[in-house]
Motif scaffolding. Structure first.
Motif, PDB file in Angstrom:
ATOM      1  N   GLY A 160      21.014  33.028  74.094  1.00  0.00           N
ATOM      2  CA  GLY A 160      20.048  31.971  74.384  1.00  0.00           C
ATOM      3  C   GLY A 160      18.803  32.509  75.076  1.00  0.00           C
ATOM      4  O   GLY A 160      17.684  32.070  74.814  1.00  0.00           O
ATOM      5  N   ILE A 161      19.003  33.474  75.957  1.00  0.00           N
ATOM      6  CA  ILE A 161      17.880  34.057  76.697  1.00  0.00           C
ATOM      7  C   ILE A 161      17.048  34.959  75.785  1.00  0.00           C
ATOM      8  O   ILE A 161      15.820  34.907  75.780  1.00  0.00           O
ATOM      9  CB  ILE A 161      18.407  34.840  77.921  1.00  0.00           C
ATOM     10  CG1 ILE A 161      18.973  33.853  78.948  1.00  0.00           C
ATOM     11  CG2 ILE A 161      17.318  35.715  78.532  1.00  0.00           C
ATOM     12  CD1 ILE A 161      19.750  34.503  80.073  1.00  0.00           C
ATOM     13  N   ILE A 162      17.731  35.766  74.999  1.00  0.00           N
ATOM     14  CA  ILE A 162      17.038  36.723  74.125  1.00  0.00           C
ATOM     15  C   ILE A 162      16.345  36.014  72.955  1.00  0.00           C
ATOM     16  O   ILE A 162      15.312  36.445  72.474  1.00  0.00           O
ATOM     17  CB  ILE A 162      18.050  37.777  73.580  1.00  0.00           C
ATOM     18  CG1 ILE A 162      18.659  38.582  74.744  1.00  0.00           C
ATOM     19  CG2 ILE A 162      17.442  38.668  72.528  1.00  0.00           C
ATOM     20  CD1 ILE A 162      17.738  39.565  75.397  1.00  0.00           C
ATOM     21  N   ASP A 163      16.949  34.910  72.496  1.00  0.00           N
ATOM     22  CA  ASP A 163      16.349  34.088  71.438  1.00  0.00           C
ATOM     23  C   ASP A 163      16.044  34.897  70.168  1.00  0.00           C
ATOM     24  O   ASP A 163      14.880  35.001  69.754  1.00  0.00           O
ATOM     25  CB  ASP A 163      15.066  33.430  71.988  1.00  0.00           C
ATOM     26  CG  ASP A 163      14.566  32.316  71.084  1.00  0.00           C
ATOM     27  OD1 ASP A 163      15.371  31.762  70.311  1.00  0.00           O
ATOM     28  OD2 ASP A 163      13.361  32.007  71.143  1.00  0.00           O
ATOM     29  N   PRO A 164      17.092  35.484  69.554  1.00  0.00           N
ATOM     30  CA  PRO A 164      16.871  36.389  68.416  1.00  0.00           C
ATOM     31  C   PRO A 164      16.547  35.646  67.124  1.00  0.00           C
ATOM     32  O   PRO A 164      16.679  34.427  67.046  1.00  0.00           O
ATOM     33  CB  PRO A 164      18.225  37.091  68.268  1.00  0.00           C
ATOM     34  CG  PRO A 164      19.218  36.073  68.729  1.00  0.00           C
ATOM     35  CD  PRO A 164      18.531  35.285  69.824  1.00  0.00           C
ATOM     36  N   LYS A 165      16.144  36.409  66.106  1.00  0.00           N
ATOM     37  CA  LYS A 165      15.900  35.845  64.768  1.00  0.00           C
ATOM     38  C   LYS A 165      17.188  35.825  63.963  1.00  0.00           C
ATOM     39  O   LYS A 165      17.444  34.898  63.214  1.00  0.00           O
ATOM     40  CB  LYS A 165      14.919  36.751  64.020  1.00  0.00           C
ATOM     41  CG  LYS A 165      13.511  36.268  64.034  1.00  0.00           C
ATOM     42  CD  LYS A 165      12.693  37.104  63.053  1.00  0.00           C
ATOM     43  CE  LYS A 165      11.336  37.355  63.655  1.00  0.00           C
ATOM     44  NZ  LYS A 165      10.651  38.469  63.014  1.00  0.00           N
ATOM     45  N   LEU A 166      17.934  36.913  64.093  1.00  0.00           N
ATOM     46  CA  LEU A 166      19.183  37.035  63.340  1.00  0.00           C
ATOM     47  C   LEU A 166      20.301  37.409  64.310  1.00  0.00           C
ATOM     48  O   LEU A 166      20.184  38.396  65.036  1.00  0.00           O
ATOM     49  CB  LEU A 166      19.062  38.125  62.269  1.00  0.00           C
ATOM     50  CG  LEU A 166      20.347  38.482  61.519  1.00  0.00           C
ATOM     51  CD1 LEU A 166      20.829  37.318  60.662  1.00  0.00           C
ATOM     52  CD2 LEU A 166      20.136  39.711  60.634  1.00  0.00           C
ATOM     53  N   ALA A 167      21.357  36.598  64.334  1.00  0.00           N
ATOM     54  CA  ALA A 167      22.497  36.901  65.192  1.00  0.00           C
ATOM     55  C   ALA A 167      23.697  37.244  64.328  1.00  0.00           C
ATOM     56  O   ALA A 167      24.020  36.524  63.383  1.00  0.00           O
ATOM     57  CB  ALA A 167      22.823  35.711  66.085  1.00  0.00           C
ATOM     58  N   ILE A 168      24.331  38.371  64.646  1.00  0.00           N
ATOM     59  CA  ILE A 168      25.583  38.735  63.997  1.00  0.00           C
ATOM     60  C   ILE A 168      26.661  38.573  65.054  1.00  0.00           C
ATOM     61  O   ILE A 168      26.666  39.288  66.061  1.00  0.00           O
ATOM     62  CB  ILE A 168      25.519  40.174  63.464  1.00  0.00           C
ATOM     63  CG1 ILE A 168      24.411  40.220  62.417  1.00  0.00           C
ATOM     64  CG2 ILE A 168      26.858  40.593  62.862  1.00  0.00           C
ATOM     65  CD1 ILE A 168      23.991  41.575  62.030  1.00  0.00           C
ATOM     66  N   LEU A 169      27.504  37.587  64.887  1.00  0.00           N
ATOM     67  CA  LEU A 169      28.454  37.222  65.943  1.00  0.00           C
ATOM     68  C   LEU A 169      29.862  37.572  65.503  1.00  0.00           C
ATOM     69  O   LEU A 169      30.408  37.000  64.562  1.00  0.00           O
ATOM     70  CB  LEU A 169      28.328  35.721  66.250  1.00  0.00           C
ATOM     71  CG  LEU A 169      26.905  35.277  66.630  1.00  0.00           C
ATOM     72  CD1 LEU A 169      26.866  33.786  66.909  1.00  0.00           C
ATOM     73  CD2 LEU A 169      26.403  36.063  67.838  1.00  0.00           C
TER      74      LEU A 169
END
Ligand SMILES: Nc1ncnc2c1ncn2[C@@H]1O[C@H](COP(=O)(O)OP(=O)(O)OP(=O)(O)O)[C@@H](O)[C@H]1O
Ligand SMILES: [Mg+2]
Length: 247
Positions: A160-169
Motif C-alpha cells: 500500500g505504501i509503495i503503490d506498485p504498478k504490478l504486484a506478484i503476490l
C-alpha cells in the motif's frame, strides 16, 4: 504490461523454468496455481531479480522495457512489487525506516521529491489502519517475531505504501485467519484493482480468489504454463486436482 516469452531459468545448474510464457495486461488479475515445486516462487524470484537464478533463454518485457536487463532496485522503481511466500526478517531495521528508505529510493529514481519523516509517517499509519494492522508494529524491526499472518499483512501494508504498478503476490493467503483473509483480499482490491495496474496471484486455493476475482487462471506445472482459463478453472482444479486438469 508484462510479457514473458519462452522463459528458461535455472538455479545451481538445475533448470526450473522450462519455456514459460505469460502475458499480463493493465487492469487484469491473473492467478497462478500449480503443484508444489512446479516453479511458481522461482518465477517470482526471477522477475524480481533475486541473485542465484540464471536466465538461460527467453525474454521479459515490463512496460516496454527489458526487465531482465534492469537491476533489482530498478525493477522496483519501475513499479514491480514482489510479495514473498516467506517474508524475510530484518533485525535492527524498523518497519518505518525500511519502508521510508525503500519508498524514497524509488521516488528518487523516478525524479520525485522524497517524503519527509512526517509525511511518510502519515502515509504509513494510514495504510496500517486500512489493513487493520496495529500502528505500533510499524516501529518494530521488519517481520522479526511477527506471526505468520502478521508477516503477510505487513507485506500488504508495504504494498500500500509503495503503490506498485504490478504486484506478484506469492501465497499471500497462506497463514491468514478467516478475518485477515478478507481484510487482505479487500486490501489487494483497493490498492491494485485499477485500470493502470495488474496483479499476479500465486495461490493454492480458491479462498483468496473469492475476494480478489481473477480474470485469468493458469496452471504452472514442471516449469511452464500448461493450461489457462477463466475463474472457473480454479474451481475445477479444486474439485479435480492437477492430474486431471493439467494432463
Ligand atoms: N538451489 C537449488 N538447487 C536445486 N533445486 C532447487 C534449488 N532451489 C530451488 N530448487 C527447486 O526448484 C523447484 C521449484 O521451486 P519453487 O519454490 O519455485 O516451487 P513452487 O512452485 O513455488 O512450490 P510451492 O507450491 O511448494 O511453493 C523445486 O523443486 C525446488 O526444490
Ligand atoms: Mg512457492
Amino acid at each position: 504490461m508484462l510479457n514473458i516469452n519462452n522463459l528458461h531459468a535455472e538455479i545451481d545448474g538445475k533448470e526450473i523454468l522450462k519455456g514459460l510464457s505469460l502475458s499480463v495486461n493493465a487492469g487484469e488479475v491473473h492467478a497462478i496455481m500449480g503443484p508444489n515445486g512446479a516453479g511458481k516462487s522461482t518465477l517470482g524470484y526471477v522477475l524480481g531479480g533475486r541473485p542465484g537464478y540464471e536466465v538461460t533463454a527467453g525474454s521479459v518485457s515490463f512496460d516496454g522495457a527489458d526487465l531482465l536487463a534492469l537491476a533489482p532496485h530498478e525493477r522496483a522503481a519501475a513499479g514491480l512489487f514482489l510479495g514473498f511466500q516467506y517474508p524475510v526478517e530484518i533485525p535492527g531495521v524498523s518497519n518505518v525506516q525500511f519502508l521510508r528508505e525503500a519508498l524514497n529510493a524509488q521516488r528518487k529514481q523516478r525524479d520525485e521529491k522524497p517524503l519527509s519523516g512526517a509525511e511518510f509517517l502519515k502515509l504509513a499509519r494510514g495504510e496500517a489502519a486500512k489493513l487493520e494492522m496495529d500502528a505500533e508494529m510499524l516501529k518494530r524491526p521488519v517481520n522479526v517475531g511477527f506471526s505468520g499472518g502478521e508477516k503477510k499483512r505487513n507485506e500488504m501494508v508495504q504494498m500500500g505504501i509503495i503503490d506498485p504498478k504490478l504486484a506478484i503476490l506469492d501465497e499471500t493467503d497462506s497463514g491468514l485467519d478467516i478475518d485477515a483473509l478478507r481484510t487482505v483480499g479487500e486490501g489487494i482490491n483497493r490498492i491494485m484493482r485499477r485500470p493502470d495496474k495488474a496483479v499476479v496471484l500465486i495461490t493454492h486455493y480458491q479462498r483468496l480468489l473469492d475476494y480478489v476475482r481473477p480474470d485469468f487462471v493458469h496452471v504452472l506445472a514442471d516449469g511452464r504454463i500448461v493450461r489457462s482459463g477463466g475463474p472457473e478453472l480454479a474451481l475445477e482444479l479444486e474439485a479435480e486436482g492437477y492430474a486431471a486438469v493439467a494432463a
